[in-house]
Design an enzyme around this catalytic site. Structure first.
Site, PDB file in Angstrom:
ATOM      1  N   LYS A  24      -9.211   3.270  -2.731  1.00 18.10           N
ATOM      2  CA  LYS A  24      -9.628   2.523  -1.544  1.00 18.10           C
ATOM      3  C   LYS A  24     -10.935   3.110  -1.031  1.00 18.10           C
ATOM      4  O   LYS A  24     -11.081   4.334  -0.944  1.00 18.10           O
ATOM      5  CB  LYS A  24      -8.533   2.626  -0.477  1.00 18.10           C
ATOM      6  CG  LYS A  24      -8.708   1.758   0.751  1.00 18.10           C
ATOM      7  CD  LYS A  24      -7.475   1.891   1.661  1.00 18.10           C
ATOM      8  CE  LYS A  24      -7.570   1.014   2.894  1.00 18.10           C
ATOM      9  NZ  LYS A  24      -6.357   1.149   3.747  1.00 18.10           N
ATOM     10  N   PRO A  39      22.604   3.621  28.602  1.00 20.75           N
ATOM     11  CA  PRO A  39      22.881   3.493  30.034  1.00 20.75           C
ATOM     12  C   PRO A  39      22.491   2.076  30.473  1.00 20.75           C
ATOM     13  O   PRO A  39      21.309   1.743  30.513  1.00 20.75           O
ATOM     14  CB  PRO A  39      21.969   4.547  30.675  1.00 20.75           C
ATOM     15  CG  PRO A  39      21.511   5.421  29.551  1.00 20.75           C
ATOM     16  CD  PRO A  39      21.508   4.557  28.339  1.00 20.75           C
ATOM     17  N   LEU A  40      23.473   1.247  30.773  1.00 18.09           N
ATOM     18  CA  LEU A  40      23.237  -0.170  31.066  1.00 18.09           C
ATOM     19  C   LEU A  40      23.334  -0.395  32.568  1.00 18.09           C
ATOM     20  O   LEU A  40      24.420  -0.359  33.148  1.00 18.09           O
ATOM     21  CB  LEU A  40      24.269  -1.029  30.325  1.00 18.09           C
ATOM     22  CG  LEU A  40      24.150  -2.544  30.480  1.00 18.09           C
ATOM     23  CD1 LEU A  40      22.792  -3.054  30.010  1.00 18.09           C
ATOM     24  CD2 LEU A  40      25.274  -3.247  29.710  1.00 18.09           C
ATOM     25  N   SER A  41      22.175  -0.626  33.195  1.00 20.67           N
ATOM     26  CA  SER A  41      22.118  -0.745  34.655  1.00 20.67           C
ATOM     27  C   SER A  41      22.349  -2.162  35.147  1.00 20.67           C
ATOM     28  O   SER A  41      22.549  -2.375  36.338  1.00 20.67           O
ATOM     29  CB  SER A  41      20.758  -0.256  35.155  1.00 20.67           C
ATOM     30  OG  SER A  41      19.741  -1.188  34.777  1.00 20.67           O
ATOM     31  N   GLY A  42      22.277  -3.139  34.250  1.00 24.45           N
ATOM     32  CA  GLY A  42      22.342  -4.533  34.670  1.00 24.45           C
ATOM     33  C   GLY A  42      20.990  -5.106  35.036  1.00 24.45           C
ATOM     34  O   GLY A  42      20.879  -6.274  35.406  1.00 24.45           O
ATOM     35  N   GLY A  43      19.923  -4.280  34.903  1.00 21.70           N
ATOM     36  CA  GLY A  43      18.569  -4.750  35.160  1.00 21.70           C
ATOM     37  C   GLY A  43      17.928  -5.316  33.905  1.00 21.70           C
ATOM     38  O   GLY A  43      18.513  -5.298  32.815  1.00 21.70           O
ATOM     39  N   GLU A  76       0.836  -1.192   0.000  1.00 25.72           N
ATOM     40  CA  GLU A  76       0.000   0.000   0.000  1.00 25.72           C
ATOM     41  C   GLU A  76       0.878   1.252   0.000  1.00 25.72           C
ATOM     42  O   GLU A  76       1.858   1.331   0.741  1.00 25.72           O
ATOM     43  CB  GLU A  76      -0.895  -0.029   1.236  1.00 25.72           C
ATOM     44  CG  GLU A  76      -1.907   1.097   1.327  1.00 25.72           C
ATOM     45  CD  GLU A  76      -2.856   0.919   2.508  1.00 25.72           C
ATOM     46  OE1 GLU A  76      -3.872   1.629   2.568  1.00 25.72           O
ATOM     47  OE2 GLU A  76      -2.583   0.053   3.371  1.00 25.72           O
ATOM     48  N   ASP A  85      15.355  -4.320  32.013  1.00 25.59           N
ATOM     49  CA  ASP A  85      14.961  -3.446  30.908  1.00 25.59           C
ATOM     50  C   ASP A  85      16.150  -3.046  30.048  1.00 25.59           C
ATOM     51  O   ASP A  85      16.147  -3.224  28.823  1.00 25.59           O
ATOM     52  CB  ASP A  85      14.258  -2.203  31.450  1.00 25.59           C
ATOM     53  CG  ASP A  85      12.905  -2.524  32.070  1.00 25.59           C
ATOM     54  OD1 ASP A  85      12.372  -3.611  31.789  1.00 25.59           O
ATOM     55  OD2 ASP A  85      12.382  -1.694  32.832  1.00 25.59           O
ATOM     56  N   SER A  86      17.189  -2.486  30.657  1.00 28.89           N
ATOM     57  CA  SER A  86      18.335  -2.057  29.857  1.00 28.89           C
ATOM     58  C   SER A  86      19.065  -3.263  29.256  1.00 28.89           C
ATOM     59  O   SER A  86      19.609  -3.181  28.151  1.00 28.89           O
ATOM     60  CB  SER A  86      19.294  -1.208  30.692  1.00 28.89           C
ATOM     61  OG  SER A  86      19.823  -1.933  31.780  1.00 28.89           O
TER      62      SER A  86
END
Length: 762
Positions: free
Chosen positions: A141, A389-393, A72, A395-396
């Site tokens: 359409k 930013p890598l927190s070790g949790g 489309e 999500d990141s």
């Protein structure tokens, strides 16, 4: 003389018999080779979109196809949004179509192209049908998508069909732009709902949303004898959604019979959506060809099948009730063309065998959708890579894992993709890294060139999260760094301590300037927030400087894009700091819930060779703003579990429930003996004790927090759309950002229902 005449007559009889037999075979076999495609188009990228369209037509012709359909609005890209309100967009679309016609690629192949068309000063979303460098007709359409992420009625008008008349109405004359007239020699062409009547079959069209409606065009078209129906679509991915699309296409042909071609965009065309391809060809309810959903990363993917129209005719003619309906079906307008889709030698083709549809499981969808979206965004943004930013949790770490999977897929494409795709991928890599001779040795080598992570520690950070962040970066090959933000937060507090009050309305001696973490709630939350916001400031500072800091001026500059890592449940609850490190350039997990992210980490740990991810998944989520991991747990802070948030969000958005309806649904869903998280708002003597009261209080808490934090959702980082209860304020979940959080009437009705339910159970 008589003998010569008899001999001549005999030869003619033999040739006639052979010709008759040949036509009989052609009629019996009725084999046609057709093509659909996934195209990775980019909104308003006219020249490159044009090249991808032309390449798909050439590829279809190389494989011997006589019909090709595409996505489309493929000329412009689907996601142009308010660019569709500009007249220039229509002008450039016709320029692209004129190029296609002039190039000669449509010689010997019927082509169905998606583009916007303005007719009598009204904008339509159209299919333009081409053959032999001519325009056959324009098909607008007439059922537009206007819910969820779709806003087609903002840009286009549905083609009007008089409901009191039968069929699809009359076609009109469309006068072509001068430039196109000069190329084709045509002045006007039909516009409206029509079918193309070739010498050996009939082809017609429907567009995306028209398939999803209760009275889809294909029903009447099939009854009217249309044997091949093409659908050019702009469908985006959502978790666990593809099976619905497959069921609809299967149902279109399993009941009505016929051949159905589905085309789609694939990729990020400039926004939050990822169009997930999966071009398909179905015959009489059986799948005979399927393109990929998320990969490979090739920008042009053509899906081909040989279909037997005799099977369609047999299927339909032997369905007696269907034939009874078809005999009285109004006829769609037909445009006749002197063209045959089938080959001159019917035995030169073999029908494509039936196959089982390929549907990715949810973890694969999370792995391959966001990773492809990240690659498209990076290579089209002109930036150097990503910073996280890598927190070790959880999500990141999920975000970092998606970047790692992106690198794995890019290198895989470089090694095993088509020659066209290999060249494009290598060019993209060298453009991103600013190294004209660079070829990655492996995926970790690429990750080390384009991905920087940073553990942004404070005095409250724990050793466990620091170590997990280090191990993850090491396993995926990222450049890993760490900083301490305590000096920044101390400087902010020192600045506040020196605040000068100039107003005479308050006592200067009474002004408090030394907030404490163990002080009042206002002091505590302010000191937590400044930690989070300091990380955002440092993220952007480092994202701009890290290419310079690590590789010197020979890289010719370029910054990193900052990645966010806030999940959809936290956004719903408002459990994040406005303008903290969740504020980023883009967020690949912002539409994914916590339950799925934990399962994804476990899956990726096992399937993508990143062993530390199981360790991350096992940890309890913690913000670490008041103490190390374990001293401050997310679910305790929020007063609700992530499972509860998922159910509440589903009721609110997908089920369209207010507080009362949410309570009525969840009192059944949660009646399985589960523990309901204690409320943060109703404590002590006011804490609910009975089950009905606990459910009701949880519903009240959710709607209260969602309302008071709604203003935060106006600033959510643009996120990959994955979950249909996303609170994305930009276009998907449109609500006021100043709300009445007391919900007086709603909560009163809820209390009355609780009283009634409690009385009934006592």
């Amino acid at each position: 003389e008589t003998g010569d005449m008899n001999e001549t007559g005999g030869k003619e009889a033999i040739e006639t018999a052979r010709s008759t037999r040949k036509h009989t075979l052609a009629s019996m076999a009725a084999l046609v080779k057709v093509a659909t495609c996934n195209l990775n188009q980019w909104a308003m990228d006219f020249w490159n979109n044009l090249e991808r369209i032309k390449e798909s037509i050439k590829e279809a012709k190389r494989q011997g196809c006589t019909f090709r359909t595409g996505p489309e609005l493929e000329i412009t890209g689907y996601g142009c949004e308010d660019f569709f309100l500009e007249h220039d967009t229509f002008l450039h679309s016709w320029e692209s179509l004129a190029d296609i016609l002039k190039s000669g690629v449509t010689e010997g192949i019927l082509c169905d192209i998606g583009m916007p068309v303005m007719h009598r000063n009204v904008s339509y979303n159209c299919r333009v049908v081409l053959l032999n460098s001519k325009i056959i007709g324009v098909r607008p359409k007439y059922l537009l998508a206007n819910d969820g992420n779709y806003r087609e009625l903002r840009y286009f008008t549905p083609w009007w069909i008089d409901p009191s008349s039968s069929g699809f109405g009359e076609v009109e004359d469309y006068f072509l732009p001068t430039r196109v007239q000069e190329v084709t020699g045509q002045v006007k062409v039909p516009i409206g709902i029509f079918a193309v009547s070739a010498l050996d079959t009939v082809v017609s069209f429907e567009t995306c949303e028209e398939l999803f409606t209760p009275q889809s065009p294909h029903i009447a078209l099939s009854a009217d004898g249309v044997e091949i129906i093409a659908n050019g679509s702009g469908s985006h991915t959502s978790l666990r959604r593809l099976d619905k699309r497959i069921d609809l296409v299967k149902g279109a042909t399993s009941k009505a019979g016929g051949v159905y071609l589905y085309a789609n965009q694939k990729g990020c065309d400039g926004g939050r959506l990822y169009y997930d391809g999966c071009a398909m060809i179905w015959v009489n309810g059986s799948l005979v060809a399927q393109g990929s959903q998320f990969g490979p990363l090739d920008e042009v993917e053509v899906t081909v099948a040989t279909v037997n129209l005799s099977d369609v005719r047999s299927f339909r003619s032997n369905f007696i009730a269907r034939s009874h309906q078809a005999s009285s079906t109004p006829s769609v307008h037909r445009i006749e063309v002197d063209f045959r889709l089938g080959p001159s030698n019917p035995l030169a083709l073999k029908p494509s065998p039936a196959m089982t549809p390929k549907i990715h499981d949810p973890m694969e969808e999370i792995a391959y959708g966001p990773s492809a979206w990240l690659w498209d965004y990076l290579r089209r943004s002109g930036q150097r890579g990503y910073f996280l930013p890598l927190s070790g949790g959880a999500d990141s770490s999920s975000t970092a894992t998606m970047v790692a999977i992106m690198c794995q897929r890019v290198v895989e494409e470089l090694n095993s993709g088509s020659e066209r795709s290999k060249a494009q991928t290598l060019a993209d890599i060298r453009k991103i890294t600013k190294r004209p001779e660079y070829t990655p040795a492996d995926w970790k080598d690429l990750c080390g060139r384009i991905f920087v992570t940073c553990y942004m520690a404070s005095k409250y950070s724990g050793d466990e999260t620091r170590e997990r962040a280090r191990l993850l970066a090491e396993e995926i090959g990222a450049i890993h760094t760490s900083i301490l933000i305590d000096d920044i937060t101390s400087a902010v507090q020192s600045t506040f301590q020196n605040v000068v009050v100039h107003s005479d309305k308050i006592s200067k001696e009474a002004v408090k300037t030394n907030p404490q973490m163990d002080g009042s709630w206002m002091e505590n939350i302010a000191l937590q927030n400044i930690q989070a916001r300091s990380r955002m400031v440092m993220s952007y500072f480092m994202a701009q400087l890290m290419p310079w800091a690590t590789e010197g001026d020979d890289t010719k500059g370029g910054a990193l894009l900052v990645l966010g890592s806030a999940n959809v449940d936290e956004a719903l609850r408002g459990y994040y700091t406005k303008y903290d490190c969740s504020a980023a350039d883009i967020n690949p997990i912002g539409g994914i819930n916590k339950r799925d992210l934990k399962a994804f980490l476990e899956w990726a740990g096992k399937n993508k060779g990143i062993s530390v991810l199981q360790r991350v998944a096992d940890a309890k989520p913690s913000a670490e703003l008041t103490g190390a991991e374990g001293a401050q747990l997310d679910e305790e802070d929020m007063g609700m579990s992530y499972d509860e948030l998922g159910d509440l969000g589903y009721c609110r958005k997908i089920m369209k429930c207010g507080p009362l309806s949410t309570y009525l649904k969840l009192r059944n869903t949660w009646s399985d003996g589960r523990r309901i998280t204690p409320s943060k708002r109703a404590t002590g003597d006011k804490a609910p004790k009975l089950f009905e009261e606990q459910v009701a209080q949880k519903v009240k808490d959710f709607y209260f927090y969602n309302a008071i934090n709604r203003h935060k959702m106006t600033t959510l980082t643009p996120s990959y759309h994955a979950e249909n209860y996303s609170p994305d304020d930009n276009r998907f979940d449109l609500r006021p950002f100043l709300q009445c959080a007391t919900f007086d009437a709603q909560f009163a009705a809820l209390d009355a229902a609780v009283a009634q339910a409690s009385a009934s159970s006592s």
